[in-house]
Scaffold this motif. Sequence first.
Motif, short mmCIF file in Angstrom:
data_model
loop_
_atom_site.label_atom_id
_atom_site.label_comp_id
_atom_site.label_asym_id
_atom_site.label_seq_id
_atom_site.Cartn_x
_atom_site.Cartn_y
_atom_site.Cartn_z
N SER A 1 0.83 -1.20 0.00
CA SER A 1 0.00 0.00 0.00
C SER A 1 0.87 1.26 0.00
O SER A 1 2.00 1.25 0.49
CB SER A 1 -0.94 0.00 1.20
OG SER A 1 -0.21 0.16 2.39
N PRO A 2 0.34 2.36 -0.54
CA PRO A 2 1.08 3.62 -0.51
C PRO A 2 1.31 4.07 0.94
O PRO A 2 0.47 3.83 1.82
CB PRO A 2 0.17 4.60 -1.23
CG PRO A 2 -0.80 3.76 -2.00
CD PRO A 2 -0.93 2.47 -1.25
N ASN A 3 2.41 4.73 1.17
CA ASN A 3 2.77 5.15 2.53
C ASN A 3 1.72 6.08 3.14
O ASN A 3 1.52 6.07 4.35
CB ASN A 3 4.13 5.83 2.53
CG ASN A 3 5.24 4.87 2.16
OD1 ASN A 3 5.03 3.67 2.05
ND2 ASN A 3 6.43 5.41 1.95
N GLU A 4 1.03 6.86 2.31
CA GLU A 4 0.04 7.81 2.81
C GLU A 4 -1.13 7.11 3.51
O GLU A 4 -1.76 7.70 4.38
CB GLU A 4 -0.51 8.68 1.67
CG GLU A 4 0.53 9.53 0.98
CD GLU A 4 1.36 8.75 -0.04
OE1 GLU A 4 0.87 7.78 -0.65
OE2 GLU A 4 2.54 9.12 -0.19
N VAL A 5 -1.43 5.88 3.12
CA VAL A 5 -2.57 5.16 3.69
C VAL A 5 -2.13 3.90 4.43
O VAL A 5 -2.94 3.03 4.71
CB VAL A 5 -3.61 4.80 2.61
CG1 VAL A 5 -4.25 6.06 2.04
CG2 VAL A 5 -3.00 3.94 1.52
#
Length: 155
Positions: A35-39
Amino acid sequence: SLKGKKDGALVKDRYTRMVGREIGKAEALLKVIGSPNEVLVDTYKALVPSNDRSESDFLKILDLKWIKGTERQDLTDKYLNQSKSSSSSSAASGGAMISENSSSSLSSSGSTTPNAAPSSPLTMPERRANIVAKTKDFQRLLSDVFKKEKEKEKD
């Protein structure tokens, strides 16, 4: 005999359910890691059951993703703040997703350790070596998860 067939079917059914459960855990970990680091924090909390979550497991996921510096601290703070607000007791309990034995393997992958941030862009052979090291670490992690589940089944 008929009883032997029923016992065999029961064992096969239990084994199938256990393997399915473990594969589900592995898939959840792969989705979190991908998953992307932002989420990342939200994905971890959504996909990993609360009784399997722990701060040490979250930190190991950050290691696998090679997240360093202020971004690592920000994600850790976000995880801890959300854990305290949702349920402090379940977040502090020892999770079963990533074993303690796997933490030592995360930092023992030779010259390409997850804790060492590259000083310059990596060449293709270096990238391959890093991917191989991460894959081996993840395989060890999955092996440890399977061992823990087998121990639970025995109890």
